[in-house]
Design a protein around this motif. Structure first.
Motif, PDB file in Angstrom:
ATOM      1  N   GLY A  81       0.839  -1.194   0.000  1.00  0.00           N
ATOM      2  CA  GLY A  81       0.000   0.000   0.000  1.00  0.00           C
ATOM      3  C   GLY A  81       0.872   1.240   0.000  1.00  0.00           C
ATOM      4  O   GLY A  81       2.041   1.209   0.427  1.00  0.00           O
ATOM      5  N   PRO A  82       0.351   2.357  -0.476  1.00  0.00           N
ATOM      6  CA  PRO A  82       1.161   3.564  -0.666  1.00  0.00           C
ATOM      7  C   PRO A  82       1.900   4.001   0.590  1.00  0.00           C
ATOM      8  O   PRO A  82       1.352   3.974   1.695  1.00  0.00           O
ATOM      9  CB  PRO A  82       0.121   4.619  -1.086  1.00  0.00           C
ATOM     10  CG  PRO A  82      -1.015   3.834  -1.647  1.00  0.00           C
ATOM     11  CD  PRO A  82      -1.053   2.557  -0.859  1.00  0.00           C
ATOM     12  N   GLY A  83       3.166   4.381   0.398  1.00  0.00           N
ATOM     13  CA  GLY A  83       3.939   5.003   1.457  1.00  0.00           C
ATOM     14  C   GLY A  83       4.614   4.074   2.436  1.00  0.00           C
ATOM     15  O   GLY A  83       5.195   4.542   3.423  1.00  0.00           O
ATOM     16  N   ARG A  84       4.625   2.773   2.162  1.00  0.00           N
ATOM     17  CA  ARG A  84       5.179   1.851   3.148  1.00  0.00           C
ATOM     18  C   ARG A  84       6.513   1.226   2.752  1.00  0.00           C
ATOM     19  O   ARG A  84       7.190   0.661   3.623  1.00  0.00           O
ATOM     20  CB  ARG A  84       4.171   0.726   3.448  1.00  0.00           C
ATOM     21  CG  ARG A  84       2.937   1.173   4.202  1.00  0.00           C
ATOM     22  CD  ARG A  84       2.110  -0.035   4.600  1.00  0.00           C
ATOM     23  NE  ARG A  84       2.873  -0.964   5.433  1.00  0.00           N
ATOM     24  CZ  ARG A  84       2.614  -2.255   5.542  1.00  0.00           C
ATOM     25  NH1 ARG A  84       1.619  -2.802   4.858  1.00  0.00           N
ATOM     26  NH2 ARG A  84       3.356  -3.018   6.314  1.00  0.00           N
ATOM     27  N   VAL A  85       6.895   1.286   1.491  1.00  0.00           N
ATOM     28  CA  VAL A  85       8.102   0.594   1.036  1.00  0.00           C
ATOM     29  C   VAL A  85       9.171   1.606   0.641  1.00  0.00           C
ATOM     30  O   VAL A  85       8.876   2.625   0.009  1.00  0.00           O
ATOM     31  CB  VAL A  85       7.778  -0.354  -0.140  1.00  0.00           C
ATOM     32  CG1 VAL A  85       9.051  -0.844  -0.827  1.00  0.00           C
ATOM     33  CG2 VAL A  85       6.966  -1.542   0.369  1.00  0.00           C
ATOM     34  N   GLU A  86      10.421   1.312   1.022  1.00  0.00           N
ATOM     35  CA  GLU A  86      11.551   2.168   0.685  1.00  0.00           C
ATOM     36  C   GLU A  86      12.690   1.300   0.167  1.00  0.00           C
ATOM     37  O   GLU A  86      12.893   0.179   0.634  1.00  0.00           O
ATOM     38  CB  GLU A  86      11.996   2.971   1.907  1.00  0.00           C
ATOM     39  CG  GLU A  86      10.846   3.800   2.499  1.00  0.00           C
ATOM     40  CD  GLU A  86      11.254   4.661   3.677  1.00  0.00           C
ATOM     41  OE1 GLU A  86      12.475   4.753   3.961  1.00  0.00           O
ATOM     42  OE2 GLU A  86      10.351   5.241   4.314  1.00  0.00           O
ATOM     43  N   LEU A  87      13.421   1.820  -0.789  1.00  0.00           N
ATOM     44  CA  LEU A  87      14.533   1.097  -1.397  1.00  0.00           C
ATOM     45  C   LEU A  87      15.851   1.703  -0.963  1.00  0.00           C
ATOM     46  O   LEU A  87      16.180   2.832  -1.327  1.00  0.00           O
ATOM     47  CB  LEU A  87      14.420   1.143  -2.930  1.00  0.00           C
ATOM     48  CG  LEU A  87      15.638   0.630  -3.713  1.00  0.00           C
ATOM     49  CD1 LEU A  87      15.916  -0.840  -3.413  1.00  0.00           C
ATOM     50  CD2 LEU A  87      15.457   0.862  -5.208  1.00  0.00           C
ATOM     51  N   GLY A  88      16.598   0.945  -0.159  1.00  0.00           N
ATOM     52  CA  GLY A  88      17.981   1.303   0.117  1.00  0.00           C
ATOM     53  C   GLY A  88      18.872   0.609  -0.892  1.00  0.00           C
ATOM     54  O   GLY A  88      18.753  -0.604  -1.097  1.00  0.00           O
ATOM     55  N   LEU A  89      19.757   1.340  -1.528  1.00  0.00           N
ATOM     56  CA  LEU A  89      20.597   0.773  -2.582  1.00  0.00           C
ATOM     57  C   LEU A  89      22.035   1.230  -2.400  1.00  0.00           C
ATOM     58  O   LEU A  89      22.296   2.392  -2.068  1.00  0.00           O
ATOM     59  CB  LEU A  89      20.076   1.218  -3.958  1.00  0.00           C
ATOM     60  CG  LEU A  89      20.627   0.483  -5.176  1.00  0.00           C
ATOM     61  CD1 LEU A  89      20.235  -1.003  -5.150  1.00  0.00           C
ATOM     62  CD2 LEU A  89      20.106   1.120  -6.467  1.00  0.00           C
ATOM     63  N   GLY A  90      22.970   0.279  -2.598  1.00  0.00           N
ATOM     64  CA  GLY A  90      24.390   0.590  -2.472  1.00  0.00           C
ATOM     65  C   GLY A  90      25.212  -0.198  -3.462  1.00  0.00           C
ATOM     66  O   GLY A  90      24.687  -0.967  -4.277  1.00  0.00           O
ATOM     67  N   THR A  91      26.521  -0.056  -3.384  1.00  0.00           N
ATOM     68  CA  THR A  91      27.406  -0.691  -4.355  1.00  0.00           C
ATOM     69  C   THR A  91      27.616  -2.172  -4.086  1.00  0.00           C
ATOM     70  O   THR A  91      27.967  -2.921  -4.988  1.00  0.00           O
ATOM     71  CB  THR A  91      28.789  -0.022  -4.358  1.00  0.00           C
ATOM     72  OG1 THR A  91      29.362  -0.114  -3.045  1.00  0.00           O
ATOM     73  CG2 THR A  91      28.685   1.443  -4.773  1.00  0.00           C
ATOM     74  N   GLY A  92      27.408  -2.622  -2.831  1.00  0.00           N
ATOM     75  CA  GLY A  92      27.809  -3.968  -2.441  1.00  0.00           C
ATOM     76  C   GLY A  92      29.272  -3.975  -2.028  1.00  0.00           C
ATOM     77  O   GLY A  92      30.097  -3.255  -2.610  1.00  0.00           O
ATOM     78  N   TRP A  93      29.593  -4.782  -1.002  1.00  0.00           N
ATOM     79  CA  TRP A  93      30.967  -4.756  -0.496  1.00  0.00           C
ATOM     80  C   TRP A  93      31.497  -6.127  -0.074  1.00  0.00           C
ATOM     81  O   TRP A  93      32.705  -6.326   0.025  1.00  0.00           O
ATOM     82  CB  TRP A  93      31.050  -3.827   0.715  1.00  0.00           C
ATOM     83  CG  TRP A  93      30.158  -4.273   1.855  1.00  0.00           C
ATOM     84  CD1 TRP A  93      28.870  -3.908   2.076  1.00  0.00           C
ATOM     85  CD2 TRP A  93      30.496  -5.182   2.919  1.00  0.00           C
ATOM     86  NE1 TRP A  93      28.372  -4.522   3.210  1.00  0.00           N
ATOM     87  CE2 TRP A  93      29.353  -5.313   3.750  1.00  0.00           C
ATOM     88  CE3 TRP A  93      31.658  -5.886   3.257  1.00  0.00           C
ATOM     89  CZ2 TRP A  93      29.329  -6.122   4.881  1.00  0.00           C
ATOM     90  CZ3 TRP A  93      31.641  -6.698   4.386  1.00  0.00           C
ATOM     91  CH2 TRP A  93      30.482  -6.798   5.187  1.00  0.00           C
ATOM     92  N   PHE A  94      30.608  -7.100   0.153  1.00  0.00           N
ATOM     93  CA  PHE A  94      31.004  -8.363   0.783  1.00  0.00           C
ATOM     94  C   PHE A  94      31.313  -9.392  -0.304  1.00  0.00           C
ATOM     95  O   PHE A  94      30.422 -10.084  -0.797  1.00  0.00           O
ATOM     96  CB  PHE A  94      29.869  -8.826   1.701  1.00  0.00           C
ATOM     97  CG  PHE A  94      30.200  -9.990   2.593  1.00  0.00           C
ATOM     98  CD1 PHE A  94      31.504 -10.368   2.868  1.00  0.00           C
ATOM     99  CD2 PHE A  94      29.180 -10.720   3.190  1.00  0.00           C
ATOM    100  CE1 PHE A  94      31.793 -11.427   3.695  1.00  0.00           C
ATOM    101  CE2 PHE A  94      29.443 -11.787   4.024  1.00  0.00           C
ATOM    102  CZ  PHE A  94      30.762 -12.134   4.272  1.00  0.00           C
ATOM    103  N   GLY A  95      32.585  -9.465  -0.680  1.00  0.00           N
ATOM    104  CA  GLY A  95      32.969 -10.318  -1.788  1.00  0.00           C
ATOM    105  C   GLY A  95      32.665 -11.790  -1.578  1.00  0.00           C
ATOM    106  O   GLY A  95      32.270 -12.499  -2.516  1.00  0.00           O
TER     107      GLY A  95
END
Length: 308
Positions: A97-111
């Motif tokens: 439903g609107p307003g409940r989901v957020e996307l955290g995004l990064g490069t990745g680091w754990f080989g």
């Protein structure tokens, strides 16, 4: 200040455990339940029963909870192609439903987690990350009935219908973290709704917030358009014995946690949160590592959050 619960399921948690913590967090009034996005345990824990996929987990929680916000801190750009990730997040957004989901995004680091599961892990990943941000927001922002095209160094999209659209408008908030002095602030100012520092000192967080504020201003954005947040491990107890017990349960020492995390009595933690607020922190992700200890979450809600 918003308080959010932040979990590390790769250390050992199945869906039912995560659902229990998410529901408790919701019932106790926390703003959000976030999880890491990793496929391999860290340290000496067994990690049993094994990893869970972040966005499959969040899809389930979207249906099994009612109010609490849900997201990742953060999804590595190396794990998923940007087009399918945009589809997945938009679908979870519709399920919640609107307003409940957020996307955290990064490069990745754990080989190691990449080699363990056959995921490519290029040495240089910032270009992947930047193109993913451009593609995901481009797909979401393309007007319905029009197509989206992109040609970059890493990805090419041709005549994409750019569907489905998120139900959250203009799109789910994007969280970006990282300590880079130039490129990260630039990308945060261009794409992010929130900038996060994870496990940083006051001094480092204050400096990083300052560089992002400068980038936000240079990008023509208003200061209030960016939220500044921090993630810190939590270890709160009513007395020294309870603090020591909770520290031992996660393999840490109380003195070290007091220095580097949010540890101590509720009064100590409230005081430290006040210091973080003083450098402009508007939101804190409290990393809960022992997911069986629901009394810990309740204590933070009743004795820390209510004072904020």
């Amino acid at each position: 200040m918003d308080l959010r619960i932040f979990t590390e399921p790769q250390q050992g948690a199945d869906y039912d455990t995560l659902l229990t913590v998410a529901k408790a967090s919701e019932d106790l009034g926390f703003d959000a339940f976030f999880r890491s996005d990793h496929y391999l345990k860290m340290g000496s824990v067994t990690g049993l029963p094994g990893p869970t996929d972040a966005w499959i987990t969040l899809a389930g929680l979207a249906r099994d909870t009612r109010r609490i916000k849900l997201g990742t801190l953060v999804s590595p750009a190396t794990f998923r192609l940007p087009g399918p990730l945009a589809i997945s997040v938009a679908q979870v957004d519709a399920m919640a439903g609107p307003g409940r989901v957020e996307l955290g995004l990064g490069t990745g680091w754990f080989g190691d987690e990449h080699t363990a599961y056959g995921i490519p892990f290029p040495e240089k990943r910032f270009g992947l990350f930047e193109e993913q941000l451009e593609i995901i927001t481009g797909l979401w922002n393309t007007p319905e009935g029009q197509t989206f095209d992109f040609k970059g160094e890493h990805y090419t999209l041709t005549d994409s219908p750019a569907l489905p659209k998120p139900v959250t408008k203009p799109h789910p908030p994007i969280v970006i973290g990282g300590g880079g002095p130039k490129r990260t602030p630039r990308l945060a100012a261009q794409y992010a709704d929130e900038y996060n520092t994870s496990f940083k000192s006051f001094e480092d967080s204050e400096q990083l917030f300052g560089t992002v504020r400068e980038a936000v201003a240079a990008n023509g954005r208003t200061p209030e358009s960016m939220t500044y947040s921090a993630a810190l491990v939590a270890c709160v107890g009513r007395d020294e014995a309870e603090i020591a017990r909770r520290a031992a349960a996660i393999g840490r020492e109380p003195a070290e946690l007091r220095e580097n995390g949010l540890a101590g009595t509720p009064a100590e933690v409230v005081e430290k949160l006040g210091r973080y607020a003083g450098i402009g922190t508007q939101r804190v992700y409290m990393q809960i590592l022992d997911l069986q200890d629901l009394d810990h979450v309740e204590l933070i809600a009743n004795e820390v959050m209510r004072q904020l």
